[in-house]
Scaffold this motif. Structure first.
Motif, short mmCIF file in Angstrom:
data_model
loop_
_atom_site.label_atom_id
_atom_site.label_comp_id
_atom_site.label_asym_id
_atom_site.label_seq_id
_atom_site.Cartn_x
_atom_site.Cartn_y
_atom_site.Cartn_z
N ASN A 163 0.82 -1.21 0.00
CA ASN A 163 0.00 0.00 0.00
C ASN A 163 0.86 1.27 0.00
OD1 ASN A 163 -2.50 -1.38 0.08
ND2 ASN A 163 -2.31 -1.65 2.29
N ASP A 164 2.14 1.12 0.38
CA ASP A 164 3.04 2.27 0.42
C ASP A 164 3.83 2.44 -0.88
OD1 ASP A 164 2.30 2.91 3.01
OD2 ASP A 164 3.82 1.61 3.91
N THR A 165 3.63 1.53 -1.84
CA THR A 165 4.31 1.62 -3.13
C THR A 165 3.55 2.57 -4.05
OG1 THR A 165 5.18 -0.64 -2.91
CG2 THR A 165 5.12 0.31 -5.13
N LYS A 166 4.28 3.58 -4.55
CA LYS A 166 3.64 4.57 -5.41
C LYS A 166 4.56 4.94 -6.56
CE LYS A 166 0.83 6.65 -1.72
NZ LYS A 166 1.01 5.51 -0.86
N LYS A 167 3.97 5.42 -7.64
CA LYS A 167 4.74 5.89 -8.77
C LYS A 167 5.50 7.16 -8.38
CE LYS A 167 3.66 3.12 -12.30
NZ LYS A 167 4.67 2.37 -13.09
N GLU A 168 6.81 7.14 -8.54
CA GLU A 168 7.63 8.30 -8.21
C GLU A 168 8.71 8.48 -9.27
OE1 GLU A 168 9.09 8.70 -4.27
OE2 GLU A 168 7.25 7.97 -3.31
N PRO A 169 9.26 9.69 -9.38
CA PRO A 169 10.29 9.94 -10.41
C PRO A 169 11.61 9.25 -10.08
CG PRO A 169 9.94 11.89 -9.06
CD PRO A 169 8.86 10.92 -8.68
N PHE A 170 12.29 8.84 -11.15
CA PHE A 170 13.61 8.22 -11.03
C PHE A 170 14.50 8.87 -12.08
CE2 PHE A 170 16.95 5.19 -11.81
CZ PHE A 170 17.21 4.61 -10.57
N LYS A 171 15.60 9.46 -11.62
CA LYS A 171 16.50 10.19 -12.53
C LYS A 171 17.54 9.23 -13.09
CE LYS A 171 17.44 13.02 -9.12
NZ LYS A 171 16.40 12.72 -8.12
N GLY A 172 17.36 8.83 -14.34
CA GLY A 172 18.31 7.94 -14.99
C GLY A 172 19.48 8.70 -15.57
N TYR A 173 20.20 8.05 -16.49
CA TYR A 173 21.37 8.68 -17.11
C TYR A 173 20.99 9.58 -18.28
CZ TYR A 173 24.47 5.76 -14.33
OH TYR A 173 25.13 5.18 -13.30
N THR A 174 19.73 9.50 -18.73
CA THR A 174 19.27 10.39 -19.78
C THR A 174 18.58 11.59 -19.15
OG1 THR A 174 17.12 9.30 -19.98
CG2 THR A 174 18.94 8.39 -21.29
N ARG A 175 18.18 12.54 -19.98
CA ARG A 175 17.50 13.73 -19.46
C ARG A 175 16.06 13.43 -19.04
NH1 ARG A 175 19.42 18.65 -23.54
NH2 ARG A 175 21.66 18.52 -23.09
N ASP A 176 15.52 12.33 -19.56
CA ASP A 176 14.14 11.98 -19.23
C ASP A 176 14.04 11.51 -17.78
OD1 ASP A 176 13.42 12.52 -21.82
OD2 ASP A 176 13.68 10.45 -22.50
N ILE A 177 12.99 11.95 -17.10
CA ILE A 177 12.69 11.49 -15.75
C ILE A 177 11.70 10.35 -15.86
CG2 ILE A 177 11.81 12.09 -13.48
CD1 ILE A 177 14.38 13.51 -14.17
N LYS A 178 12.11 9.16 -15.42
CA LYS A 178 11.25 7.98 -15.49
C LYS A 178 10.30 7.96 -14.30
CE LYS A 178 14.81 5.23 -17.82
NZ LYS A 178 15.86 6.26 -17.86
N ARG A 179 9.21 7.23 -14.43
CA ARG A 179 8.30 6.98 -13.33
C ARG A 179 8.40 5.51 -12.96
NH1 ARG A 179 6.11 11.27 -10.74
NH2 ARG A 179 4.17 10.12 -10.36
N VAL A 180 8.76 5.22 -11.72
CA VAL A 180 8.94 3.83 -11.29
C VAL A 180 8.05 3.54 -10.10
CG1 VAL A 180 11.33 3.81 -12.12
CG2 VAL A 180 10.86 4.35 -9.71
N ASP A 181 7.80 2.26 -9.85
CA ASP A 181 7.06 1.83 -8.66
C ASP A 181 8.03 1.88 -7.48
OD1 ASP A 181 4.54 1.25 -9.86
OD2 ASP A 181 5.43 -0.55 -10.73
#
Length: 268
Positions: free
Chosen positions: A70-88
């Motif tokens: 229940n505490d798992t949520k979509k949040e940003p993840f800063k990878g090596y590219t300029r795009d900000i990913k959304r991860v669980d």
């Protein structure tokens, strides 16, 4: 040789027709040994191949402190590219072994009774996983564990599944065993009177990290050819793995590394 393999390593030695259903039987073995995580290892057999040497490892560990789904949520993840990913992103507050270093912070997440751990090494902003890995060795990993202290950690860790496929000829050669890949230098006389060498060595690995724990598997195949102290008042710290990090699954008492990799935000 067959008797020695069985007695020493509990390893199976089998003769089969490579022109028949050998490929299917090899991949079925791979699938069975990894509980379906790696269903196959070889796409096709070289008609000149005379042996395939394989090993497999399968790990299924439940976190000592599980994450609440229940505490798992979509949040940003800063990878090596300029795009900000959304991860669980999984989340919990609990006591863990933690250490802060000049270039990174690290945390130990135990499985079950503590026999195995996942160590997550999170580079500081401006540092890459490559820079961190270049400075790590067995001695420094041991020092790292000795410096850890019990802290109440506000922990965020992505739920992820990732797999890799790696040709091992060059890495194994660089580790000091190049002769096995050279037909004129390889010595497998303890296996057979027929001169042989390893033409290719391949490894497939997969890891799944979830709220419950971790599943991981790896299969390596070599195709042989004929030659020619805790604090009473724990500190409160943050460990938010929202950018690329390194992870290791190790055995607690010996420090033996079973799996090592990095997560960059890319799932399967």
């Amino acid at each position: 040789y067959k008797k020695a393999m069985l007695q020493t390593y509990n390893a199976q030695v089998e003769s089969m027709n490579f022109a028949g259903d050998a490929l299917k039987r090899i991949n079925n073995w791979c699938d069975k040994q990894t509980n379906g995580m790696i269903p196959s290892i070889i796409d096709q057999l070289n008609p000149n191949a005379i042996a395939v040497i394989m090993n497999a490892i399968y790990f299924n560990g439940t976190w000592d402190k599980k994450f609440d789904k229940n505490d798992t949520k979509k949040e940003p993840f800063k990878g090596y590219t300029r795009d900000i990913k959304r991860v669980d992103m999984m989340h919990q507050n609990a006591k863990f072994d933690f250490v802060e270093q000049e270039d990174f912070s690290a945390i130990n997440l135990p499985y079950g009774n503590g026999t195995y751990n996942m160590t997550v090494i999170l580079p500081h902003n401006g540092k890459s996983t490559t820079e961190i890995m270049e400075k790590l060795n067995a001695e420094k990993l041991s020092e790292l564990n000795n410096k850890m202290e019990k802290c109440i950690v506000d922990l965020k860790l992505p739920r992820f599944s990732t797999s890799t496929e790696t040709q091992l000829n060059k890495p194994i050669s660089n580790l000091g065993a190049p002769s096995m890949f050279i037909s004129s230098q390889a010595d497998f006389s303890k296996i057979s009177d027929t001169p042989m060498f390893i033409s290719s060595m391949l490894q497939k690995a997969k890891i799944e990290v979830s709220e419950e724990g971790t599943k991981a598997a790896a299969v390596t195949a070599g195709v042989m050819m004929m030659s020619a102290l805790p604090s009473e008042q724990p500190r409160r710290v943050e460990f938010h793995a929202d950018h690329p990090f390194v992870y290791l699954i190790t055995e607690s008492h010996t420090g033996a590394i079973f799996f090592i990799g990095q997560y960059t935000g890319d799932n399967l």
